[in-house]
Scaffold this motif. Structure first.
Motif, PDB file in Angstrom:
ATOM      1  N   THR A 178       0.328  -1.344  -0.373  1.00  0.00           N
ATOM      2  CA  THR A 178       0.047   0.337   0.111  1.00  0.00           C
ATOM      3  C   THR A 178       1.167   1.195   0.242  1.00  0.00           C
ATOM      4  N   GLN A 179       0.329   2.692  -0.341  1.00  0.00           N
ATOM      5  CA  GLN A 179       0.853   3.783  -0.275  1.00  0.00           C
ATOM      6  C   GLN A 179      -0.216   4.541   0.896  1.00  0.00           C
ATOM      7  N   GLU A 180       0.226   4.939   1.880  1.00  0.00           N
ATOM      8  CA  GLU A 180      -0.522   6.313   2.680  1.00  0.00           C
ATOM      9  C   GLU A 180      -0.337   7.378   2.587  1.00  0.00           C
ATOM     10  N   VAL A 181      -1.177   8.103   2.002  1.00  0.00           N
ATOM     11  CA  VAL A 181      -0.124   9.805   1.316  1.00  0.00           C
ATOM     12  C   VAL A 181       0.229  10.552   2.533  1.00  0.00           C
ATOM     13  N   ILE A 182       1.312  10.695   2.464  1.00  0.00           N
ATOM     14  CA  ILE A 182       1.150  11.284   3.692  1.00  0.00           C
ATOM     15  C   ILE A 182       1.022  13.245   3.051  1.00  0.00           C
ATOM     16  N   GLU A 183       1.575  13.545   1.644  1.00  0.00           N
ATOM     17  CA  GLU A 183       1.392  14.351   1.281  1.00  0.00           C
ATOM     18  C   GLU A 183       1.189  14.554  -0.172  1.00  0.00           C
ATOM     19  N   LEU A 184       0.408  15.068  -0.606  1.00  0.00           N
ATOM     20  CA  LEU A 184       0.079  15.378  -1.917  1.00  0.00           C
ATOM     21  C   LEU A 184       0.320  16.414  -2.469  1.00  0.00           C
ATOM     22  N   ARG A 185       1.005  17.384  -3.886  1.00  0.00           N
ATOM     23  CA  ARG A 185       1.535  18.248  -4.289  1.00  0.00           C
ATOM     24  C   ARG A 185       0.902  18.814  -5.632  1.00  0.00           C
ATOM     25  N   VAL A 186       0.955  19.421  -6.818  1.00  0.00           N
ATOM     26  CA  VAL A 186       1.020  19.395  -7.701  1.00  0.00           C
ATOM     27  C   VAL A 186       1.871  20.532  -8.266  1.00  0.00           C
ATOM     28  N   ASP A 187       2.471  20.122  -9.651  1.00  0.00           N
ATOM     29  CA  ASP A 187       2.942  21.047 -10.050  1.00  0.00           C
ATOM     30  C   ASP A 187       3.139  22.321 -10.317  1.00  0.00           C
ATOM     31  N   CYS A 188       3.938  23.181 -10.983  1.00  0.00           N
ATOM     32  CA  CYS A 188       3.361  24.682 -11.578  1.00  0.00           C
ATOM     33  C   CYS A 188       1.865  24.645 -12.253  1.00  0.00           C
ATOM     34  N   ASP A 189       1.981  23.885 -13.878  1.00  0.00           N
ATOM     35  CA  ASP A 189       0.677  24.406 -14.211  1.00  0.00           C
ATOM     36  C   ASP A 189      -0.208  22.583 -13.708  1.00  0.00           C
ATOM     37  N   GLN A 190       0.134  22.591 -12.908  1.00  0.00           N
ATOM     38  CA  GLN A 190      -1.002  21.276 -12.496  1.00  0.00           C
ATOM     39  C   GLN A 190      -1.500  20.343 -13.618  1.00  0.00           C
ATOM     40  N   ASP A 191      -0.145  20.243 -14.031  1.00  0.00           N
ATOM     41  CA  ASP A 191      -0.547  18.550 -14.576  1.00  0.00           C
ATOM     42  C   ASP A 191       0.221  17.343 -14.254  1.00  0.00           C
TER      43      ASP A 191
END
Length: 131
Positions: A81-94
């Motif tokens: 499994t992968q427990e999400v600790i932090e979720l980010r997007v890049d500059c243009d959100q792609d």
């Protein structure tokens, strides 16, 4: 129908405080999983809007399987499994970056990372062993 508002034009997308993912023509966004403790890149997968929303809601990495054409909760069958600790997007959100607590190997080969081969002079060398 996506639960997210559409992307903005130009630099407005780079500075908005709103989550406005820029999905590709197939409705997908690249998702990079990284070990939250070590910083090691574990895998690259894809998410559609539903997978991204489920990841946000549950804190468990959920991807879109292009080969099966279905949602895939990481570790649902393997236990890795992968427990999400932090979720980010890049500059243009792609693209999204999931900083995760990985249980077991991230790769379907049972290796810790899918990036277990190094290219040296056009030749591959293995850097990680399977469990």
């Amino acid at each position: 129908m996506t639960p997210f508002p559409p992307p903005l034009s130009g630099s407005a997308q780079d500075e908005t405080p709103e989550l406005r993912p820029r999905f590709d023509e197939n409705g997908l966004i690249a998702a990079i999983a990284q070990d939250a403790g070590t910083g090691e890149v574990l895998m690259l997968a894809w998410m559609n809007a539903e997978a991204l929303q489920k990841t946000i809601e549950t804190g468990r990495a959920t991807y879109w399987s292009r080969s099966r054409g279905a949602l895939w909760v990481k570790g649902e069958t393997s236990g890795h499994t992968q427990e999400v600790i932090e979720l980010r997007v890049d500059c243009d959100q792609d693209a999204v970056l999931l900083k995760v607590r990985q249980t077991g190997g991230a790769c379907h080969t049972h290796r810790e990372s899918c990036f277990y081969r190094r290219i040296e002079g056009g030749v591959l060398s293995f850097t990680g062993k399977a469990d």
